[in-house]
Design a protein around this motif. Sequence first.
Motif, PDB file in Angstrom:
ATOM      1  N   PRO A  45       0.811  -1.229   0.000  1.00  0.00           N
ATOM      2  CA  PRO A  45       0.000   0.000   0.000  1.00  0.00           C
ATOM      3  C   PRO A  45       0.840   1.273   0.000  1.00  0.00           C
ATOM      4  O   PRO A  45       0.423   2.286  -0.575  1.00  0.00           O
ATOM      5  N   VAL A  46       2.008   1.224   0.626  1.00  0.00           N
ATOM      6  CA  VAL A  46       2.863   2.413   0.658  1.00  0.00           C
ATOM      7  C   VAL A  46       3.456   2.678  -0.721  1.00  0.00           C
ATOM      8  O   VAL A  46       3.529   3.830  -1.174  1.00  0.00           O
ATOM      9  N   ILE A  47       3.880   1.621  -1.418  1.00  0.00           N
ATOM     10  CA  ILE A  47       4.424   1.794  -2.766  1.00  0.00           C
ATOM     11  C   ILE A  47       3.354   2.352  -3.700  1.00  0.00           C
ATOM     12  O   ILE A  47       3.590   3.310  -4.443  1.00  0.00           O
ATOM     13  N   VAL A  48       2.168   1.747  -3.652  1.00  0.00           N
ATOM     14  CA  VAL A  48       1.057   2.211  -4.500  1.00  0.00           C
ATOM     15  C   VAL A  48       0.701   3.659  -4.154  1.00  0.00           C
ATOM     16  O   VAL A  48       0.479   4.491  -5.038  1.00  0.00           O
ATOM     17  N   LEU A  67       1.474  10.184   6.673  1.00  0.00           N
ATOM     18  CA  LEU A  67       0.703   9.676   7.808  1.00  0.00           C
ATOM     19  C   LEU A  67       0.657   8.153   7.785  1.00  0.00           C
ATOM     20  O   LEU A  67       0.803   7.488   8.809  1.00  0.00           O
ATOM     21  N   GLU A  68       0.471   7.587   6.583  1.00  0.00           N
ATOM     22  CA  GLU A  68       0.459   6.130   6.436  1.00  0.00           C
ATOM     23  C   GLU A  68       1.838   5.549   6.742  1.00  0.00           C
ATOM     24  O   GLU A  68       1.953   4.496   7.362  1.00  0.00           O
ATOM     25  N   VAL A  69       2.892   6.249   6.328  1.00  0.00           N
ATOM     26  CA  VAL A  69       4.262   5.805   6.604  1.00  0.00           C
ATOM     27  C   VAL A  69       4.504   5.742   8.108  1.00  0.00           C
ATOM     28  O   VAL A  69       5.088   4.782   8.623  1.00  0.00           O
ATOM     29  N   ARG A  70       4.032   6.759   8.819  1.00  0.00           N
ATOM     30  CA  ARG A  70       4.207   6.768  10.279  1.00  0.00           C
ATOM     31  C   ARG A  70       3.407   5.649  10.943  1.00  0.00           C
ATOM     32  O   ARG A  70       3.884   5.004  11.880  1.00  0.00           O
ATOM     33  N   GLU A  86      11.824   1.921  -5.485  1.00  0.00           N
ATOM     34  CA  GLU A  86      10.906   0.912  -6.022  1.00  0.00           C
ATOM     35  C   GLU A  86       9.730   1.571  -6.740  1.00  0.00           C
ATOM     36  O   GLU A  86       9.293   1.108  -7.807  1.00  0.00           O
ATOM     37  N   ALA A  87       9.220   2.670  -6.183  1.00  0.00           N
ATOM     38  CA  ALA A  87       8.131   3.389  -6.844  1.00  0.00           C
ATOM     39  C   ALA A  87       8.593   3.931  -8.196  1.00  0.00           C
ATOM     40  O   ALA A  87       7.866   3.854  -9.196  1.00  0.00           O
ATOM     41  N   ALA A  88       9.819   4.465  -8.240  1.00  0.00           N
ATOM     42  CA  ALA A  88      10.358   4.975  -9.502  1.00  0.00           C
ATOM     43  C   ALA A  88      10.551   3.852 -10.507  1.00  0.00           C
ATOM     44  O   ALA A  88      10.280   4.018 -11.703  1.00  0.00           O
ATOM     45  N   ARG A  89      11.002   2.704 -10.044  1.00  0.00           N
ATOM     46  CA  ARG A  89      11.194   1.560 -10.939  1.00  0.00           C
ATOM     47  C   ARG A  89       9.863   1.140 -11.566  1.00  0.00           C
ATOM     48  O   ARG A  89       9.776   0.877 -12.760  1.00  0.00           O
ATOM     49  N   ARG A  90       8.824   1.102 -10.727  1.00  0.00           N
ATOM     50  CA  ARG A  90       7.512   0.689 -11.242  1.00  0.00           C
ATOM     51  C   ARG A  90       6.959   1.709 -12.239  1.00  0.00           C
ATOM     52  O   ARG A  90       6.330   1.345 -13.233  1.00  0.00           O
ATOM     53  N   MET A  91       7.200   2.988 -11.985  1.00  0.00           N
ATOM     54  CA  MET A  91       6.742   4.002 -12.920  1.00  0.00           C
ATOM     55  C   MET A  91       7.474   3.883 -14.251  1.00  0.00           C
ATOM     56  O   MET A  91       6.876   4.005 -15.326  1.00  0.00           O
ATOM     57  N   GLY A  92       8.783   3.639 -14.188  1.00  0.00           N
ATOM     58  CA  GLY A  92       9.544   3.452 -15.416  1.00  0.00           C
ATOM     59  C   GLY A  92       9.074   2.240 -16.196  1.00  0.00           C
ATOM     60  O   GLY A  92       8.956   2.278 -17.432  1.00  0.00           O
TER      61      GLY A  92
END
Length: 263
Positions: A45-48, A67-70, A86-92
């Motif tokens: 959920p954090v990556i998404v 807030l979700e990260v905390r 990882e988020a950047a990798r998925r976007m690429g």
Amino acid sequence: MQAFHPRDQATAASQDGGAVTSFASQVVSMLASRSARAVSELREPVIVGLVAASTSGSKDAFASLLLEVRRARITLAALADLYIPEAARRMGQAWLDDQMSWMDVSIGVGRMQSLLREIGAAWAADQAGDAGHGTVLLLVAEREQHTLGPMVVMGQLRRFGVSVCLRIAPTFAELNTLLATRQFDGILISVSTKDKLEAVAKTVEFLKNLMSQPCPIVVGGAVMARVEDLAACTGADFSTNDIGAALEGIGLKFDASCVLRRA
């Protein structure tokens, strides 16, 4: 980086078969040094949410995400070192799969770079009063469309207590002026694609001829996935994508307590 190579151990790998652009190569290769186990342990959920916040354009998106990260008790160090890459990798990858436009990916990665700058502000060794952990010059090759990877590296170095001077695509004149006024324990050069190898080799040669007191030069980056021995290709002293190995090759000790203190 998966391995630590002194120069003159191997030859360059065969040429790339596809015409993959510099930007795609950089973002898709960003997690090359991460183990599959480390990625599988990330909270989905954090990556998404990070991808959504980066592409939404909403001013409140990142605030809600943090807030979700905390709540998930994810440290800012993990957010910078694992979740953002990882988020950047998925976007690429989404761009390569025609699921996301280049504009959305470019803007999203740019917003994540801004987030990295904000959460990494407290890690700057120059501002924290750390001493005795060394100083490195971090260079990014010319014509890089994004510098997210090197910024992740800079944050890691600073959490190890190392002072970092970042320069993006500096000219030889700028390097001459910089090295005339400052001394570094080592120089790290980030390279994303094979078309930059010739220019990086010229930079390495220039630096070695310029320095009256030579320091080790370490090269790394996404290009290591496509070159057997980056050090041999560029004339650098070592090639690695592992921060600890790079610091050891330079001759610096890294203080794990700095990481714990700032995570």
